[in-house]
Design an enzyme around this catalytic site. Structure first.
Site, PDB file in Angstrom:
ATOM      1  N   ASP A 174       1.283   2.389   3.971  1.00 44.61           N
ATOM      2  CA  ASP A 174       0.397   3.519   3.696  1.00 44.61           C
ATOM      3  C   ASP A 174       0.211   4.385   4.932  1.00 44.61           C
ATOM      4  O   ASP A 174       0.308   5.617   4.867  1.00 44.61           O
ATOM      5  CB  ASP A 174      -0.959   3.008   3.202  1.00 44.61           C
ATOM      6  CG  ASP A 174      -1.903   4.128   2.809  1.00 44.61           C
ATOM      7  OD1 ASP A 174      -1.631   4.822   1.819  1.00 44.61           O
ATOM      8  OD2 ASP A 174      -2.932   4.309   3.492  1.00 44.61           O
TER       9      ASP A 174
ATOM     10  N   LYS B  81      -5.939  -3.863   6.437  1.00 45.58           N
ATOM     11  CA  LYS B  81      -7.162  -3.161   6.062  1.00 45.58           C
ATOM     12  C   LYS B  81      -8.212  -4.141   5.546  1.00 45.58           C
ATOM     13  O   LYS B  81      -7.893  -5.054   4.788  1.00 45.58           O
ATOM     14  CB  LYS B  81      -6.888  -2.133   4.963  1.00 45.58           C
ATOM     15  CG  LYS B  81      -5.998  -0.972   5.374  1.00 45.58           C
ATOM     16  CD  LYS B  81      -5.820  -0.019   4.206  1.00 45.58           C
ATOM     17  CE  LYS B  81      -4.947   1.169   4.571  1.00 45.58           C
ATOM     18  NZ  LYS B  81      -4.726   2.086   3.413  1.00 45.58           N
ATOM     19  N   ASP B  82      -9.472  -3.914   5.927  1.00 43.48           N
ATOM     20  CA  ASP B  82     -10.544  -4.780   5.431  1.00 43.48           C
ATOM     21  C   ASP B  82     -10.623  -4.762   3.912  1.00 43.48           C
ATOM     22  O   ASP B  82     -10.692  -5.810   3.265  1.00 43.48           O
ATOM     23  CB  ASP B  82     -11.892  -4.400   6.065  1.00 43.48           C
ATOM     24  CG  ASP B  82     -12.166  -2.911   6.033  1.00 43.48           C
ATOM     25  OD1 ASP B  82     -12.216  -2.329   4.936  1.00 43.48           O
ATOM     26  OD2 ASP B  82     -12.318  -2.313   7.120  1.00 43.48           O
TER      27      ASP B  82
ATOM     28  N   HIS C 269      -2.325  10.915  -1.597  1.00 41.25           N
ATOM     29  CA  HIS C 269      -2.348  10.401  -2.962  1.00 41.25           C
ATOM     30  C   HIS C 269      -3.743  10.576  -3.529  1.00 41.25           C
ATOM     31  O   HIS C 269      -4.642  11.049  -2.855  1.00 41.25           O
ATOM     32  CB  HIS C 269      -1.959   8.922  -2.958  1.00 41.25           C
ATOM     33  CG  HIS C 269      -2.715   8.121  -1.944  1.00 41.25           C
ATOM     34  ND1 HIS C 269      -3.951   7.564  -2.189  1.00 41.25           N
ATOM     35  CD2 HIS C 269      -2.435   7.823  -0.651  1.00 41.25           C
ATOM     36  CE1 HIS C 269      -4.383   6.948  -1.105  1.00 41.25           C
ATOM     37  NE2 HIS C 269      -3.491   7.091  -0.150  1.00 41.25           N
TER      38      HIS C 269
ATOM     39  N   ASP D 219      -1.075  -0.265  -4.750  1.00 41.80           N
ATOM     40  CA  ASP D 219      -2.403   0.259  -5.081  1.00 41.80           C
ATOM     41  C   ASP D 219      -2.372   1.726  -5.475  1.00 41.80           C
ATOM     42  O   ASP D 219      -3.354   2.260  -5.985  1.00 41.80           O
ATOM     43  CB  ASP D 219      -3.374   0.040  -3.917  1.00 41.80           C
ATOM     44  CG  ASP D 219      -2.876   0.641  -2.612  1.00 41.80           C
ATOM     45  OD1 ASP D 219      -1.694   1.047  -2.542  1.00 41.80           O
ATOM     46  OD2 ASP D 219      -3.662   0.692  -1.649  1.00 41.80           O
TER      47      ASP D 219
ATOM     48  N   HIS E 291       1.385   8.262   5.169  1.00 45.04           N
ATOM     49  CA  HIS E 291       0.464   9.351   5.497  1.00 45.04           C
ATOM     50  C   HIS E 291       0.950  10.135   6.708  1.00 45.04           C
ATOM     51  O   HIS E 291       0.799  11.358   6.768  1.00 45.04           O
ATOM     52  CB  HIS E 291      -0.930   8.790   5.783  1.00 45.04           C
ATOM     53  CG  HIS E 291      -1.752   8.531   4.560  1.00 45.04           C
ATOM     54  ND1 HIS E 291      -2.179   9.545   3.731  1.00 45.04           N
ATOM     55  CD2 HIS E 291      -2.216   7.383   4.018  1.00 45.04           C
ATOM     56  CE1 HIS E 291      -2.887   9.034   2.738  1.00 45.04           C
ATOM     57  NE2 HIS E 291      -2.915   7.718   2.881  1.00 45.04           N
TER      58      HIS E 291
ATOM     59  N   THR F  18      -6.917   3.439  -2.255  1.00 48.68           N
ATOM     60  CA  THR F  18      -6.720   2.045  -1.862  1.00 48.68           C
ATOM     61  C   THR F  18      -7.803   1.111  -2.404  1.00 48.68           C
ATOM     62  O   THR F  18      -7.502   0.068  -2.984  1.00 48.68           O
ATOM     63  CB  THR F  18      -6.661   1.931  -0.327  1.00 48.68           C
ATOM     64  OG1 THR F  18      -5.557   2.694   0.148  1.00 48.68           O
ATOM     65  CG2 THR F  18      -6.505   0.486   0.112  1.00 48.68           C
TER      66      THR F  18
ATOM     67  N   ASP G 212       0.830  -1.202   0.000  1.00 44.96           N
ATOM     68  CA  ASP G 212       0.000   0.000   0.000  1.00 44.96           C
ATOM     69  C   ASP G 212       0.870   1.260   0.000  1.00 44.96           C
ATOM     70  O   ASP G 212       1.742   1.433   0.849  1.00 44.96           O
ATOM     71  CB  ASP G 212      -0.888  -0.025   1.259  1.00 44.96           C
ATOM     72  CG  ASP G 212      -2.160   0.780   1.112  1.00 44.96           C
ATOM     73  OD1 ASP G 212      -2.119   1.838   0.468  1.00 44.96           O
ATOM     74  OD2 ASP G 212      -3.195   0.343   1.642  1.00 44.96           O
TER      75      ASP G 212
END
Length: 540
Positions: A300, A156-157, A481, A347, A304, A74, A33
């Site tokens: 990710d 992440k789900d 992003h 992603d 961030h 994502t 990610d």
């Protein structure tokens, strides 16, 4: 034609069929990610031989690989990689979007018709039902009469659910807070398997609530900026965003186990769980191909928080490289060297922190949405006597209130064009287009073509806006992003393992080519709305 002649076929009364022993026993899709392509080259000398370098040296490196649509988020990213198509067709137009039918914001993996499994939280009610098309994992399930397993895993789900597709045996994601467990939903199962419960009870997550310091001497991290700077966020409870971080202490003010998501240890937990899944689910143990999708999402969160030029991001990738090595070694042991195929991509990428870019005199900055909204509302009042002609503004799109337009006897196309002509005059909006234009004009290149591939006629807004390069709606620290610019679209694409040619190319490839390539390798149908092409030069 060359590709098909090079494959070993056996013949039966049904015609040519790819020999079972020529197929990989397991296909592993890895998404990192927020991984920019240049993380492969920037940190290359810090990587060992068993992770990223193993893929580059033993497999195929597509160096000019890009996303072919906007927005680069994502949810759309994971869906596009595995379906071989774009939001225009698979319908995952963002992580969250305004639903024009229900008049509410919806989440790409949210599903109120299911319940969480492994937690009592109402926040984990998830499924892939909003994704309209199949993944290559779905097609493999269809081809094998559901004998080939599919399992998706991520912090992440959405990183677990969307890649695994609609017909997956399971998808697992990490529930932080005070739990620190991998969970699922009733879409897949009524209760967690014994091996998942055992993993959760082993308190692996607790073992990572420890100090986070640089793996190597910080003075050797010459590929990133100074540790102390004004461009990073950091954690609550720590005055500066500098190493080391006492995660156990800081966790109390940073969501308990959620703090692990924004550290390299979140990736380590995913690797731990994926290795356990290999063993417990007996993946790749027969000649019927299984699919395992693994998304490393902590990169990710770190990006961030700290930005793409931080010591934290460098350390995260150095540690991820080691996690990849032990994951590949587990694949060697469980499935067998040369018996599995892996691809690795991302992603989306990320922009350098604009406040940092500005210190180097590179055009960049931040959008003032408050001022823009005030100006736009004043325009609406002056032009239409009400602001209610606009129903919602989100994801750089404007949704018009169709009922209000009818009430005021306004023409939809006229209103769309009038708003485009207004918005284009605002600071740092570089382009603006109407939904009518996106639906009626065939763009073949430039940002317009990317917008069109991201535009879904039923779900997207009436006006689509594009901002100047490196101008973002975000805080003054950390990276984000979402654009169609190279820093967001240019991501790695590595293949290695069974059926993969050794080499590299600078030919442009697109993320939508991945699913058709894997489908061709397996001799199965392409995902039902795939628009990409098989990369023949990647396949032996």
């Amino acid at each position: 034609m060359k590709y098909f002649l090079s494959l070993l076929f056996v013949f039966s009364f049904t015609g040519p069929v790819l020999a079972q022993n020529e197929k990989p026993k397991l296909v592993v899709g890895i998404v990192v990610d927020q991984m920019r392509y240049d993380y492969l080259t920037r940190f290359y000398d810090k990587y060992g031989d068993g992770g990223f370098k193993r893929m580059m040296n033993e497999g195929f490196n597509c160096k000019n690989n890009h996303f072919n649509y906007v927005p680069t988020y994502t949810g759309p990213g994971h869906a596009s990689i595995y379906t071989g198509t774009t939001p225009k067709y698979h319908g995952i137009i963002s992580n969250n979007w305004y639903d024009k039918e229900t008049k509410k914001t919806v989440y790409c993996a949210g599903d109120d018709s299911v319940i969480a499994v492994g937690t009592d939280s109402e926040l984990e009610r998830m499924s892939p039902h909003r994704m309209k098309t199949t993944t290559f994992a779905d097609e493999n399930r269809l081809f094998t009469q559901s004998k080939g397993k599919t399992i998706g895993i991520s912090i992440k789900d959405r990183g677990a659910i969307l890649p695994a597709g609609h017909s997956a045996n399971a998808a697992y994601w990490f529930r932080g807070k005070t739990e620190g467990y991998f969970v699922s939903s009733s879409y897949y199962m009524e209760s967690l398997p014994k091996w998942v419960n055992k993993f959760n009870k082993s308190k692996v997550a607790s073992s990572y609530l420890k100090p986070w310091n640089t793996l190597y001497d910080i003075s050797t991290y010459t590929e990133s900026g100074e540790d102390l700077n004004a461009f990073e966020g950091g954690f609550k409870g720590k005055e500066t965003a500098t190493f080391p971080y006492d995660l156990k202490t800081l966790s109390k003010l940073n969501g308990n186990f959620d703090i692990l998501k924004a550290t390299p240890y979140g990736n380590s937990i995913v690797a731990d769980f994926a290795i356990e899944a290999l063993k417990a689910e007996q993946l790749g143990k027969d000649n019927i191909t299984d699919v395992l999708t693994v998304s490393f999402s902590s990169t990710d969160y770190v990006g961030h928080n700290f930005g793409v030029n931080s010591k934290e991001i460098e350390d995260t990738y150095i540690r991820l490289d080691k996690d990849l090595k032990r994951f590949f070694e587990a694949l060697d042991a469980q499935v067998g060297v040369g018996e599995y195929t892996v691809f690795l991509t991302a992603d989306h990428g990320a922009v350098d922190v604009p406040s940092y870019l500005k210190t180097l005199k590179i055009p960049a900055g931040y959008l003032n949405k408050t001022e823009r909204k005030q100006q736009f509302n004043a325009f609406l009042m002056k032009t239409y006597g009400t602001i209610d002609v606009v129903e919602n503004t989100s994801n750089n799109q404007i949704f018009l209130n169709k009922e209000k337009l009818k009430e005021l006897d306004l023409d939809l196309n006229d209103v769309q064009n009038t708003i485009v002509n207004e918005q284009i005059t605002y600071p740092h909006i570089s382009k603006a287009y109407t939904a009518t234009t996106m639906s009626s004009v065939n763009f073949t290149d430039g940002i317009e073509a990317l917008l069109q591939k991201g535009f879904n006629q039923k779900r997207s807004g009436d006006i689509i806006l594009v901002h100047d390069p490196a101008y973002i709606s975000y805080g003054k620290t950390g990276s984000t992003h979402g654009s169609g610019l190279n820093y967001d679209t240019h991501v790695p694409l590595l293949f290695f393992g069974k059926g993969i040619h050794k080499g590299k190319t600078l030919k442009k490839t697109e993320v939508t080519d991945i699913a058709p390539t894997i489908s061709a390798l397996l001799g199965i149908s392409f995902p039902n709305f795939a628009i990409g092409k098989p990369l023949e030069f990647v396949l032996e």
